[in-house]
Design a protein around this motif. Sequence first.
Motif, PDB file in Angstrom:
ATOM      1  N   ASP A 190       9.199   6.305  16.531  1.00 40.65           N
ATOM      2  CA  ASP A 190       7.973   6.046  15.786  1.00 40.65           C
ATOM      3  C   ASP A 190       7.931   6.776  14.448  1.00 40.65           C
ATOM      4  N   ASP A 191       6.958   6.584  13.678  1.00 40.18           N
ATOM      5  CA  ASP A 191       6.948   7.468  12.371  1.00 40.18           C
ATOM      6  C   ASP A 191       6.231   8.610  12.532  1.00 40.18           C
ATOM      7  N   CYS A 192       7.495   9.421  12.857  1.00 42.56           N
ATOM      8  CA  CYS A 192       7.070  11.011  13.037  1.00 42.56           C
ATOM      9  C   CYS A 192       7.451  11.598  11.722  1.00 42.56           C
ATOM     10  N   ALA A 193       7.927  11.188  10.902  1.00 44.19           N
ATOM     11  CA  ALA A 193       8.331  11.530   9.550  1.00 44.19           C
ATOM     12  C   ALA A 193       7.387  12.771   9.014  1.00 44.19           C
ATOM     13  N   GLY A 194       6.158  12.271   8.912  1.00 42.86           N
ATOM     14  CA  GLY A 194       4.911  12.913   8.400  1.00 42.86           C
ATOM     15  C   GLY A 194       4.770  14.483   9.123  1.00 42.86           C
ATOM     16  N   SER A 195       5.031  14.381  10.298  1.00 42.97           N
ATOM     17  CA  SER A 195       4.788  15.669  11.186  1.00 42.97           C
ATOM     18  C   SER A 195       6.106  16.484  11.381  1.00 42.97           C
ATOM     19  N   ASN A 196       7.222  16.061  11.307  1.00 47.48           N
ATOM     20  CA  ASN A 196       8.493  16.585  11.939  1.00 47.48           C
ATOM     21  C   ASN A 196       9.245  16.924  10.579  1.00 47.48           C
ATOM     22  N   LYS A 197       9.451  17.968  10.580  1.00 49.04           N
ATOM     23  CA  LYS A 197      10.324  18.540   9.420  1.00 49.04           C
ATOM     24  C   LYS A 197      11.697  17.922   9.470  1.00 49.04           C
ATOM     25  N   GLN A 198      12.329  18.142  10.665  1.00 48.83           N
ATOM     26  CA  GLN A 198      13.804  17.425  10.618  1.00 48.83           C
ATOM     27  C   GLN A 198      13.854  15.891  10.583  1.00 48.83           C
ATOM     28  N   ALA A 199      12.522  15.123  10.679  1.00 47.46           N
ATOM     29  CA  ALA A 199      12.798  13.847  10.708  1.00 47.46           C
ATOM     30  C   ALA A 199      12.524  13.535   9.240  1.00 47.46           C
ATOM     31  N   SER A 200      11.625  14.368   8.642  1.00 53.95           N
ATOM     32  CA  SER A 200      11.219  13.585   7.156  1.00 53.95           C
ATOM     33  C   SER A 200      12.289  13.501   6.209  1.00 53.95           C
ATOM     34  N   TRP A 201      13.496  14.701   6.211  1.00 55.54           N
ATOM     35  CA  TRP A 201      14.487  14.371   5.323  1.00 55.54           C
ATOM     36  C   TRP A 201      15.222  13.266   5.674  1.00 55.54           C
ATOM     37  N   ARG A 202      15.853  13.189   7.201  1.00 54.57           N
ATOM     38  CA  ARG A 202      16.423  12.593   7.365  1.00 54.57           C
ATOM     39  C   ARG A 202      16.372  10.893   7.204  1.00 54.57           C
ATOM     40  N   VAL A 203      14.835  10.545   6.791  1.00 57.85           N
ATOM     41  CA  VAL A 203      14.341   9.097   6.613  1.00 57.85           C
ATOM     42  C   VAL A 203      14.456   8.936   5.256  1.00 57.85           C
ATOM     43  N   ASP A 204      14.551   9.852   4.435  1.00 58.65           N
ATOM     44  CA  ASP A 204      14.182   9.643   3.034  1.00 58.65           C
ATOM     45  C   ASP A 204      15.716   9.667   2.306  1.00 58.65           C
ATOM     46  N   PRO A 205      15.619   8.397   1.632  1.00 65.43           N
ATOM     47  CA  PRO A 205      16.914   8.312   1.015  1.00 65.43           C
ATOM     48  C   PRO A 205      17.372   9.397  -0.110  1.00 65.43           C
ATOM     49  N   LYS A 206      16.367   9.866  -0.775  1.00 60.19           N
ATOM     50  CA  LYS A 206      16.464  10.820  -1.688  1.00 60.19           C
ATOM     51  C   LYS A 206      17.320  12.251  -1.168  1.00 60.19           C
ATOM     52  N   ARG A 207      17.002  12.327   0.096  1.00 62.30           N
ATOM     53  CA  ARG A 207      17.584  13.412   0.432  1.00 62.30           C
ATOM     54  C   ARG A 207      18.957  13.217   1.597  1.00 62.30           C
ATOM     55  N   SER A 208      18.659  11.969   2.264  1.00 62.62           N
ATOM     56  CA  SER A 208      19.785  11.871   3.315  1.00 62.62           C
ATOM     57  C   SER A 208      20.888  10.974   2.769  1.00 62.62           C
ATOM     58  N   GLY A 209      20.640  10.223   2.100  1.00 67.18           N
ATOM     59  CA  GLY A 209      21.675   9.539   1.217  1.00 67.18           C
ATOM     60  C   GLY A 209      21.541   7.841   1.781  1.00 67.18           C
TER      61      GLY A 209
END
Lengths: 384, 384, 384, 384
Positions: free
Chosen positions: C174-193
């Motif tokens: 689910d959309d955990c990116a807001g609350s999970n630091k590990q998740a947030s960069w992994r789903v961000d094209p600017k940081r993940s690729g």
Amino acid sequence: MNRKLRMGMIGGGEGSFIGAVHRMAANLDGQIELVCGCFSSDPENSRRTGISLFLPENRIYNTYKEMIEKEASLPVGERMDFISVVTPNHLHFDPAMLALEHGFHVVLDKPVTFTLEEAKSLQQKVKDTGLLFALTHTYTGYPMVKEARLRVRRGDLGKIRRIYVSYIQGWLYDDCAGSNKQASWRVDPKRSGKAGCMGDIGTHAFNLAEYITGLKAIEICAELNTFVPGRRLDDDGAAFIHYEGGAAGVLTATQIAAGVENDLTIRIYGEKGGLEWRQEEPNTMILRYPGRPAEMVRTSNLYMSAIAAHNSRVPGGHPEGYLEAFANIYRNFSLALRSLQKGEVPKLEYSDFPSVEEGVRGMQFIETMVAAGSSGEKWVKMIE
Amino acid sequence: MNRKLRMGMIGGGEGSFIGAVHRMAANLDGQIELVCGCFSSDPENSRRTGISLFLPENRIYNTYKEMIEKEASLPVGERMDFISVVTPNHLHFDPAMLALEHGFHVVLDKPVTFTLEEAKSLQQKVKDTGLLFALTHTYTGYPMVKEARLRVRRGDLGKIRRIYVSYIQGWLYDDCAGSNKQASWRVDPKRSGKAGCMGDIGTHAFNLAEYITGLKAIEICAELNTFVPGRRLDDDGAAFIHYEGGAAGVLTATQIAAGVENDLTIRIYGEKGGLEWRQEEPNTMILRYPGRPAEMVRTSNLYMSAIAAHNSRVPGGHPEGYLEAFANIYRNFSLALRSLQKGEVPKLEYSDFPSVEEGVRGMQFIETMVAAGSSGEKWVKMIE
Amino acid sequence: MNRKLRMGMIGGGEGSFIGAVHRMAANLDGQIELVCGCFSSDPENSRRTGISLFLPENRIYNTYKEMIEKEASLPVGERMDFISVVTPNHLHFDPAMLALEHGFHVVLDKPVTFTLEEAKSLQQKVKDTGLLFALTHTYTGYPMVKEARLRVRRGDLGKIRRIYVSYIQGWLYDDCAGSNKQASWRVDPKRSGKAGCMGDIGTHAFNLAEYITGLKAIEICAELNTFVPGRRLDDDGAAFIHYEGGAAGVLTATQIAAGVENDLTIRIYGEKGGLEWRQEEPNTMILRYPGRPAEMVRTSNLYMSAIAAHNSRVPGGHPEGYLEAFANIYRNFSLALRSLQKGEVPKLEYSDFPSVEEGVRGMQFIETMVAAGSSGEKWVKMIE
Amino acid sequence: MNRKLRMGMIGGGEGSFIGAVHRMAANLDGQIELVCGCFSSDPENSRRTGISLFLPENRIYNTYKEMIEKEASLPVGERMDFISVVTPNHLHFDPAMLALEHGFHVVLDKPVTFTLEEAKSLQQKVKDTGLLFALTHTYTGYPMVKEARLRVRRGDLGKIRRIYVSYIQGWLYDDCAGSNKQASWRVDPKRSGKAGCMGDIGTHAFNLAEYITGLKAIEICAELNTFVPGRRLDDDGAAFIHYEGGAAGVLTATQIAAGVENDLTIRIYGEKGGLEWRQEEPNTMILRYPGRPAEMVRTSNLYMSAIAAHNSRVPGGHPEGYLEAFANIYRNFSLALRSLQKGEVPKLEYSDFPSVEEGVRGMQFIETMVAAGSSGEKWVKMIE
């Protein structure tokens, strides 16, 4: 009518594997008796088989045509009630059609026919006659598969996103066709049909996914392989499948995974949870939900649903296996047939066995896989 | 004689569990037909059961005595060939004895009788009459147990040192006797016998160890427990066992392990290697040898021995379960009976089902466990 | 030089997951000591982290640039020997490049860089400098993966036909990116690729298959999916892969399989046999061969190969896990580095850790998957 | 004080197994540094070992006495903070006692001493000095064992009825003592103590049951065996155990189960449910409750308790193993020691490591087993 249902069998003579399985499945619950058969195109084989099965000589036939016609001429209550067809694929259609034409209900091994066209003719005939038809997609008979179906369809996992289904075998890893009767017809396009592995086991995997989820495949991206030199049909393949509603599937099937027995596995994930089931340990299903321990749902426990309980025979911890799953199809077919004979509508709990629609669906899958496997196009719509 | 063997059943009416299991086991291979029965001490229950099993009314009896006598008066070929007794323990001896006296072969559920004395009488009668007798220690019917027996006895593991056998269930973890017919007689000393858990499942564990290894227990150090308040028989226990030849055993059995289904497990270690088998996943046996990877021996593979193959029905990876194991006892009994009927000596491959000797052995185990459990002595010799 | 190797770390401050893992992996064998670090772009975080790791304040840096330059100015023996970079993907290239330019060996988390171009630059730099480079494809560190590699490459399974590799997780269901630091960069094209799931875990699966088999992928047919609404990168996907020599692969990776932990599984089948390994129970590998029981090969038994033994630390039955696998990369890197420092050629047994070539390969995989996933073309050649 | 804790080691030289394990366990979390050691009674071995561990020559000692006295004379902050004793059993007491007398905290391998009397002296000394003492019953360090302890003690399973604990190994199945240094001292009464198998692994099993349940054994009925000819200590045994409160236990331990690695298994059943845990797959615990599916509790999931989370290092699905369990004892000991050094009361979450009381308890178990094993009495009270 207080008597067993009467079954005639076509195919299943000496050297056959699946014929004996059908008979055990029909025997298990004491609801069906074998009354006649044409077990082989070789009359002597047929006769020997019939005698070993304690049939009277006059109910052992030389041809299926003779059998169906003679049986149809016997009085109701004496003649067979239904026919079970367990021949190689290319010999499914004719006897099944003739049986329907003579008013006999039909149990048929899968894949339903040799071609999609035949399947559709059969479907039309079933519809026209109103006769009962069962397709022995064995794996749908497992109590745990019934439980999975119930749970997925009532939404326990939420909207389905991901379906992984794989059917991995190893027994055709080399060129065994010469020495193995079971192998020889399966790798022969004249007897097996357009597909090898995909017809033999891919159809089971495809059926299992649709059976549990109720979702229909709409398009396929596929690769078919033939690894064993000289083999004329696929012995391996894989597909991406788009299902209605947006679920994505990966289906893999192979018969060249040396050393693997019969590993049919399905894993389904939705927005809320997932489930996992393996045919080789069929009495356990894993249910997963975020944030809590996975559950091991086990056959025949009191917490199981009514539908799974109906398809179980012994208490939890007494393993039920392949033959019980197979027998569930026969038992449910029998119960539905008795309802029909009494003029009643069969109950839902025993009307969920695969029928001719699943047969047509399987043939569409085979056609689509063969087309997609050789296509340069990435996605191929399900051939209707 | 080309006909099915004819079975009469005593017990197994409505509300029974094990009666239906016996019938499925007898049905599976199409070698046996049920021709008569006295299914309950309640004539109405017996009648309803018989009719549901498609028996003619004149072959449904009100008492086992009536049944045995009437059947004995029928001509050979019409009357039953053998009787299957599936009543609670206290009702085993009388019908079995009467059947033997009237010349009927017998299949009997375990434990064989209510007392050791009865068991010995039965043993003597079987010997005197030369009739065939099978005791349904179900778990000996598994192909993998046959394979284990073969391998241990031919020395694959070397001289046996250690035997761990445990049978763990949870269904009697609370006082369910009031609401569960299966439970109620098992916890009643008047119907179950001297022992509860030890008679019901301890005997299976004890039998399994002796069946596989061929080693006889010679003395026992035991503890019996009753955990559920108000229960009048043991619901748990454990034993150290000294076997002939120096092997040491630990046997545990319990019915109060809340949440456990039917976990019968055996592990045997010898000077050269070990094996492990669990009934809940019965198609896998682990073989261990020092210095090389453990092997997963699996039902119905081509590398299996002839005896295991004889007790399998479908190819590897198509799970065989509890009912198939049970059916193996009926099938082997049938094959032996046919041999006898033809005046032939039954072949070894189907003569390995438990018989009255194992029954006597089980009663000796129960007697010894009860004595040892309450004894201040550490070691108690097996009561002969 | 009898001292521990000296490591500097970039990234891995408070809130980081993988930084702590790298440190434990480096600690385990007592061969490496952490001497300096720039743990966060937030100097205060970096300082707190460094102090908690017992670093002197003058070796805790505010920027990686400062760290590399200052360390380079310290005398040999005092300055760090190598750098470990554990930042999010978009921050891999610059510090790694700078470290190489200043003569430091590098350990880098995967995927190697943000873009393929960066990876190639890094590869060139490693080649030009002759410095040592390790990429922490953790799963290659398991003893059982080493054993698999050895056995496959020496031909135990025969010519490889089929590779199934799947990496199934559920933590991004689910959309955990807001609350999970590990998740947030992994789903961000600017940081993940360019890729999400495929970069994060698909690369591991891809690497594992090539690492074990030594076969190179040549073309891919792929589907990428984004199931969680609003997510901007793939969270799921699958690929058919054609390998050189004719092997066919199916790779699946997902992060939306609700309830699944970290299920990386590989199954490889050749003309003679097959193997199966699951990361979640990493100490067991199943070997299958036709006609004999499957073998359970287990970590740290005496029958294991020298290479697997070298990568194990405790006797069989004492489970080794993820951190030990990770530590194997550090240990092998250390051993190779010591060889280099002594002017010796590193031995083969510790030179098999993934390096910059595997990094480039992973970026090629990502590029190809993204291209193939959005392509109408069925097959896309590996982008070189 | 912002520095690592300083550890000295006694034992663990070349050829030792457990010494290296202790060092890895101490290394993992970067909280401890090895500063000195006396690794062998052979000064040359000690010196080589110390150098390989990067110790300065003046901190490598020839005798433990010299080490303890010299270290005690160093200034606080330079000298070791605690001592880790990893010698064979007969060499535990003297160095541990001397260390306590010189004010050093102690970590000691199990069993705590050679005799019960020694254990009690040590216990008194720990009490008198107020120093910290940890006994490395490794298996208590697993997160899942912590979770089990929490759940059982808070009553999740109800009142405990049944405890099955077994520790099955095969490595001493033959007379390997001549060629295996690990084996040779374990089977030598002069170095191992009164018991062989029971001291080496029986104590672990005994401790695990008491650690999880909090129930104390009160009497034992036991059998000890020596299967390997010529061996002078038990290599196998079993016990019935009566616990306070009425729970019944069966403990089995063997080292002659040919082919088995390190199978420590515990199953606990109470009035409401049960749990099962196996050390060889330590990241899964099965919880069973009547009437609902069994739960697979898995290490490091968010639903785990705080105490289990505190003892985990990586997310669920990244297997944690034996070394992490071992390291938990060191980490918790370190945290407690830092609290003491700060004059604080150690927190409960890291104060649950086994200490000298568990050591005394283990010696009482050994004494009682040896007495009960050779006793004609059935039940022997725990020797206090």
